[in-house]
Design a protein around this motif. Structure first.
Motif, PDB file in Angstrom:
ATOM      1  N   UNK A   1       5.552   7.578  14.568  1.00  0.00           N
ATOM      2  CA  UNK A   1       5.529   6.687  13.473  1.00  0.00           C
ATOM      3  C   UNK A   1       4.174   5.898  13.120  1.00  0.00           C
ATOM      4  N   UNK A   2       3.607   5.525  14.015  1.00  0.00           N
ATOM      5  CA  UNK A   2       2.306   5.070  14.057  1.00  0.00           C
ATOM      6  C   UNK A   2       0.870   6.019  13.385  1.00  0.00           C
ATOM      7  N   UNK A   3       1.509   7.300  13.319  1.00  0.00           N
ATOM      8  CA  UNK A   3       0.422   8.132  13.143  1.00  0.00           C
ATOM      9  C   UNK A   3       0.649   8.546  11.387  1.00  0.00           C
ATOM     10  N   UNK A   4       1.702   7.911  10.776  1.00  0.00           N
ATOM     11  CA  UNK A   4       1.852   8.147   9.207  1.00  0.00           C
ATOM     12  C   UNK A   4       0.945   7.334   8.479  1.00  0.00           C
ATOM     13  N   UNK A   5       0.320   8.140   7.599  1.00  0.00           N
ATOM     14  CA  UNK A   5      -0.537   7.566   6.661  1.00  0.00           C
ATOM     15  C   UNK A   5       0.195   7.102   5.472  1.00  0.00           C
ATOM     16  N   UNK A   6      -0.671   6.144   4.891  1.00  0.00           N
ATOM     17  CA  UNK A   6       0.079   5.612   3.555  1.00  0.00           C
ATOM     18  C   UNK A   6       0.040   6.794   2.626  1.00  0.00           C
ATOM     19  N   UNK A   7       0.968   6.983   1.718  1.00  0.00           N
ATOM     20  CA  UNK A   7       1.114   8.129   0.604  1.00  0.00           C
ATOM     21  C   UNK A   7       0.038   7.505  -0.216  1.00  0.00           C
ATOM     22  N   UNK A   8      -0.876   8.445  -1.054  1.00  0.00           N
ATOM     23  CA  UNK A   8      -1.790   8.219  -1.985  1.00  0.00           C
ATOM     24  C   UNK A   8      -1.348   9.198  -3.151  1.00  0.00           C
ATOM     25  N   UNK A   9      -1.908   8.868  -4.368  1.00  0.00           N
ATOM     26  CA  UNK A   9      -1.790   9.681  -5.492  1.00  0.00           C
ATOM     27  C   UNK A   9      -1.212   9.134  -6.506  1.00  0.00           C
ATOM     28  N   UNK A  10      -0.952   9.909  -7.493  1.00  0.00           N
ATOM     29  CA  UNK A  10      -0.440   9.376  -8.786  1.00  0.00           C
ATOM     30  C   UNK A  10       1.324   8.965  -8.673  1.00  0.00           C
ATOM     31  N   UNK A  11       1.940   9.733  -8.005  1.00  0.00           N
ATOM     32  CA  UNK A  11       3.323   9.569  -7.821  1.00  0.00           C
ATOM     33  C   UNK A  11       3.542   8.205  -7.034  1.00  0.00           C
ATOM     34  N   UNK A  12       2.930   8.036  -6.038  1.00  0.00           N
ATOM     35  CA  UNK A  12       2.928   6.659  -5.347  1.00  0.00           C
ATOM     36  C   UNK A  12       2.887   5.424  -6.216  1.00  0.00           C
ATOM     37  N   UNK A  13       1.956   5.817  -7.238  1.00  0.00           N
ATOM     38  CA  UNK A  13       1.643   4.400  -8.215  1.00  0.00           C
ATOM     39  C   UNK A  13       2.568   4.438  -9.223  1.00  0.00           C
ATOM     40  N   UNK A  14       3.140   5.651  -9.759  1.00  0.00           N
ATOM     41  CA  UNK A  14       3.806   5.698 -10.791  1.00  0.00           C
ATOM     42  C   UNK A  14       5.496   5.362 -10.521  1.00  0.00           C
ATOM     43  N   UNK A  15       5.834   5.872  -9.264  1.00  0.00           N
ATOM     44  CA  UNK A  15       7.140   5.904  -8.704  1.00  0.00           C
ATOM     45  C   UNK A  15       7.982   4.652  -9.120  1.00  0.00           C
ATOM     46  N   UNK A  16       7.368   3.474  -8.664  1.00  0.00           N
ATOM     47  CA  UNK A  16       8.248   2.028  -9.069  1.00  0.00           C
ATOM     48  C   UNK A  16       8.363   1.758 -10.578  1.00  0.00           C
ATOM     49  N   UNK A  17       7.402   2.541 -11.056  1.00  0.00           N
ATOM     50  CA  UNK A  17       7.522   2.354 -12.832  1.00  0.00           C
ATOM     51  C   UNK A  17       8.716   3.052 -13.314  1.00  0.00           C
ATOM     52  N   UNK A  18       8.577   4.341 -12.846  1.00  0.00           N
ATOM     53  CA  UNK A  18      10.016   5.250 -13.103  1.00  0.00           C
ATOM     54  C   UNK A  18      11.209   4.693 -12.502  1.00  0.00           C
ATOM     55  N   UNK A  19      11.137   4.327 -11.610  1.00  0.00           N
ATOM     56  CA  UNK A  19      12.425   3.940 -11.023  1.00  0.00           C
ATOM     57  C   UNK A  19      12.919   2.630 -11.563  1.00  0.00           C
ATOM     58  N   UNK A  20      12.193   1.721 -11.939  1.00  0.00           N
ATOM     59  CA  UNK A  20      12.353   0.569 -12.462  1.00  0.00           C
ATOM     60  C   UNK A  20      12.986   0.829 -14.022  1.00  0.00           C
TER      61      UNK A  20
END
Length: 87
Positions: A1-20
Motif C-alpha cells: 500500500x505504501x507503494x501506491x502513487x497519488x493519481x494525477x491527470x484530468x480525471x482525478x481533478x474533474x471527478x469530484x465535480x462530476x460526482x457532485x
C-alpha cells in the motif's frame, strides 16, 4: 500500500465535480415531485392527498416535474462547483 502513487491527470481533478453535479441532479429528480406537492399545499390547494389526486387527475404525471429544468440547472452549476471544490 505504501507503494501506491497519488493519481494525477484530468480525471482525478474533474471527478469530484462530476460526482457532485450528478448526485445533486439525481437528488433533484427524486425530490421534485415532493417539492411540487409541498408548494401547492402552501398555496392552500388542500392536503397532500387532495393535491396529489388533483394533480394526477387534471394535469397528469408531468405536473410533478414542472420546473425541473430550473432545478437541474441550479444543481449543474451551484452544486457541481460547491461539491467539486470541497476537500
Amino acid at each position: 500500500m505504501a507503494d501506491q502513487k497519488p493519481k494525477s491527470g484530468v480525471w482525478s481533478t474533474v471527478k469530484p465535480f462530476v460526482n457532485g453535479g450528478a448526485s445533486g441532479m439525481l437528488a433533484t429528480c427524486v425530490v421534485q415531485p415532493i417539492d411540487m406537492v409541498k408548494v401547492r399545499i402552501q398555496l392552500g390547494q388542500g392536503s397532500a392527498t387532495d393535491v396529489t389526486k388533483n394533480m394526477l387527475k387534471n394535469e397528469g404525471i408531468a405536473a410533478f416535474y414542472k420546473g425541473l429544468s430550473a432545478g437541474l440547472l441550479r444543481q449543474a452549476t451551484y452544486t457541481t462547483a460547491r461539491l467539486g471544490s470541497f476537500k
